[in-house]
Design a protein around this motif. Sequence first.
Motif, PDB file in Angstrom:
ATOM      1  N   ASN A 148       1.085   4.083  -3.103  1.00 51.06           N
ATOM      2  CA  ASN A 148       0.371   5.313  -2.779  1.00 51.06           C
ATOM      3  C   ASN A 148       1.334   6.331  -2.173  1.00 51.06           C
ATOM      4  O   ASN A 148       1.451   6.435  -0.951  1.00 51.06           O
ATOM      5  N   TYR A 200       0.682   8.479   1.005  1.00 48.13           N
ATOM      6  CA  TYR A 200       0.752   7.886   2.342  1.00 48.13           C
ATOM      7  C   TYR A 200       2.166   7.961   2.927  1.00 48.13           C
ATOM      8  O   TYR A 200       2.371   7.715   4.100  1.00 48.13           O
ATOM      9  N   ARG A 201       3.140   8.267   2.093  1.00 47.24           N
ATOM     10  CA  ARG A 201       4.529   8.343   2.553  1.00 47.24           C
ATOM     11  C   ARG A 201       4.961   9.766   2.913  1.00 47.24           C
ATOM     12  O   ARG A 201       6.088   9.972   3.318  1.00 47.24           O
ATOM     13  N   LYS A 202       4.075  10.722   2.754  1.00 46.69           N
ATOM     14  CA  LYS A 202       4.397  12.106   3.087  1.00 46.69           C
ATOM     15  C   LYS A 202       4.428  12.264   4.602  1.00 46.69           C
ATOM     16  O   LYS A 202       3.604  11.695   5.311  1.00 46.69           O
ATOM     17  N   VAL A 222       0.837  -1.197   0.000  1.00 45.87           N
ATOM     18  CA  VAL A 222       0.000   0.000   0.000  1.00 45.87           C
ATOM     19  C   VAL A 222       0.876   1.252   0.000  1.00 45.87           C
ATOM     20  O   VAL A 222       0.635   2.204  -0.748  1.00 45.87           O
ATOM     21  N   LEU A 223       1.917   1.262   0.815  1.00 42.99           N
ATOM     22  CA  LEU A 223       2.817   2.419   0.867  1.00 42.99           C
ATOM     23  C   LEU A 223       3.570   2.610  -0.445  1.00 42.99           C
ATOM     24  O   LEU A 223       3.757   3.741  -0.905  1.00 42.99           O
TER      25      LEU A 223
END
Length: 81
Positions: free
Chosen positions: A71, A74-76, A67-68
Amino acid sequence: MDIQVRVTADCFPDAVKTLTKLYELNDGSIQTDCFRAFKDDTLDPPLGVQLTVIGSEHDIFYKIRDVLLNNPMYRKPLVLH
């Protein structure tokens, strides 16, 4: 930081022995025939190692990775005001 080590059921006992030599067992986590958690709190950031049998009920951590990876939002970093 958490990492997952995935092994086949026949390799699980040997993997437990090997990781036990390298890391402390995480006594606060469950222990089954398919899952063990290890830790090293001396590192910065602290390290958690989740050992799972491939296809077992606790073999889910790689899904979070996927998922990371798929997307970027989502890693910000989270910015709190």
